[in-house]
Enzyme design. Structure first.
Site, PDB file in Angstrom:
ATOM      1  N   ASP A  90       0.829  -1.201   0.000  1.00 12.49           N
ATOM      2  CA  ASP A  90       0.000   0.000   0.000  1.00 12.49           C
ATOM      3  C   ASP A  90       0.867   1.256   0.000  1.00 12.49           C
ATOM      4  OD1 ASP A  90      -2.159  -1.683   0.096  1.00 12.49           O
ATOM      5  OD2 ASP A  90      -2.531  -1.415   2.243  1.00 12.49           O
ATOM      6  N   TYR A  92       1.047  22.193 -13.228  1.00 10.80           N
ATOM      7  CA  TYR A  92       1.659  20.872 -13.435  1.00 10.80           C
ATOM      8  C   TYR A  92       3.140  21.016 -13.758  1.00 10.80           C
ATOM      9  CZ  TYR A  92       2.910  16.553 -15.861  1.00 10.80           C
ATOM     10  OH  TYR A  92       3.552  15.405 -16.268  1.00 10.80           O
ATOM     11  N   LYS A 100       6.666  19.452 -11.838  1.00 14.11           N
ATOM     12  CA  LYS A 100       7.673  18.618 -12.494  1.00 14.11           C
ATOM     13  C   LYS A 100       9.043  19.297 -12.497  1.00 14.11           C
ATOM     14  CE  LYS A 100       5.503  14.845 -13.549  1.00 14.11           C
ATOM     15  NZ  LYS A 100       5.941  13.544 -12.989  1.00 14.11           N
TER      16      LYS A 100
END
EC number: 1.1.1.333
Length: 254
Positions: free
Chosen positions: A67, A160, A164
């Site tokens: 998990d 976004y 990055k």
């Protein structure tokens, strides 16, 4: 690394265990030799069992599911311990993240923070933990999925892209920090890749398939490279874009 007789890794850990690109990289390694695959993904991810089955079909010696919730950074040390509990990890692939709706992100505080925490904060969290484990091993390869979008952040997807850019800088720095310990880091900067995450987008120039990225990841790692673009032509495209003045850059249809 703990390699077989012809230099193939024995254990590969995929953080983002249902990532299409990450799974393609695992499968590319399995083309060379059977290996133990550890898939770290959300416990309620409906694709996790299919991902495990795909790895078995591709020839994995064994497949383990653990998990992993990127947002729950407090749980990351325990998750990494579980990933390494079955033995040393030769290759760790950091391939989780969100893309989101570019226009919504900069106008929605909650979603902007969420993508920053997943794409950057969580990537730093697992990177530090992987570095600690691999430094203790004295070997290892980390493959971090960055993006050409982070090399020069554009108005079209700047939230976004900024996440990055942060990931990219962290893993390039981590590569330098780990060099003396025998641990290698490869940063991959793809443009658009044909996956579920980008299926709703208009296909851009230089778009590649996930198999292209996978082959690049494995071959570049074997050569000891630290930074590659996918496709390679993006290196030269970005070299030009990085030096265009902002007043001109903002007018470009990109």
């Amino acid at each position: 690394m703990v390699l077989d007789a012809v230099g193939n890794p024995q254990t590969v850990l995929l953080l983002g265990g249902t990532s299409e690109i990450g799974l393609a990289i695992c499968e590319r390694y399995l083309h060379n030799s059977a290996a133990r695959i550890v898939l770290a993904c959300l416990p309620d991810d409906p694709r996790r069992e299919d991902a495990a089955a795909a790895m078995k079909q591709a020839g994995a010696r064994s497949v383990e599911l653990i998990d992993f919730d990127a947002l729950d950074t407090d749980s990351h040390p325990k998750m990494i311990e579980a990933a390494f509990s079955g033995g040393d990890v030769d290759v760790a692939i950091v391939a989780f993240g969100l893309l989101g709706d570019a226009e919504e992100l900069w106008q929605n505080q909650r979603k902007a923070v969420q993508i920053a925490e997943i794409n950057y904060t969580a990537a730093v969290s697992v990177g530090v933990l992987l570095a600690e484990k691999m430094r203790a091993q004295g070997f290892g390869q980390i493959i971090a999925m960055s993006s050409a979008a982070g090399e020069r952040v554009r108005r079209a997807n700047f939230v976004y892209g900024s996440t990055k850019a942060g990931l990219d800088g962290f893993y390039l720095g981590l590569s330098e920090a780990l060099r003396e310990y025998g641990v290698r880091v490869l940063v991959i900067r793809p443009g658009q890749v044909r996956t579920r995450m980008s299926a709703h987008l208009k296909e851009a120039p230089l778009t590649v398939d996930k198999e292209y990225v996978a082959n690049l990841a494995v071959t570049a790692s074997a050569k000891g490279k630290e930074l590659v673009w996918a496709p390679a032509a993006f290196r030269y495209v970005m070299m030009v874009l990085r030096h265009i003045p902002r007043s001109i850059f903002r007018k470009l249809p990109i």
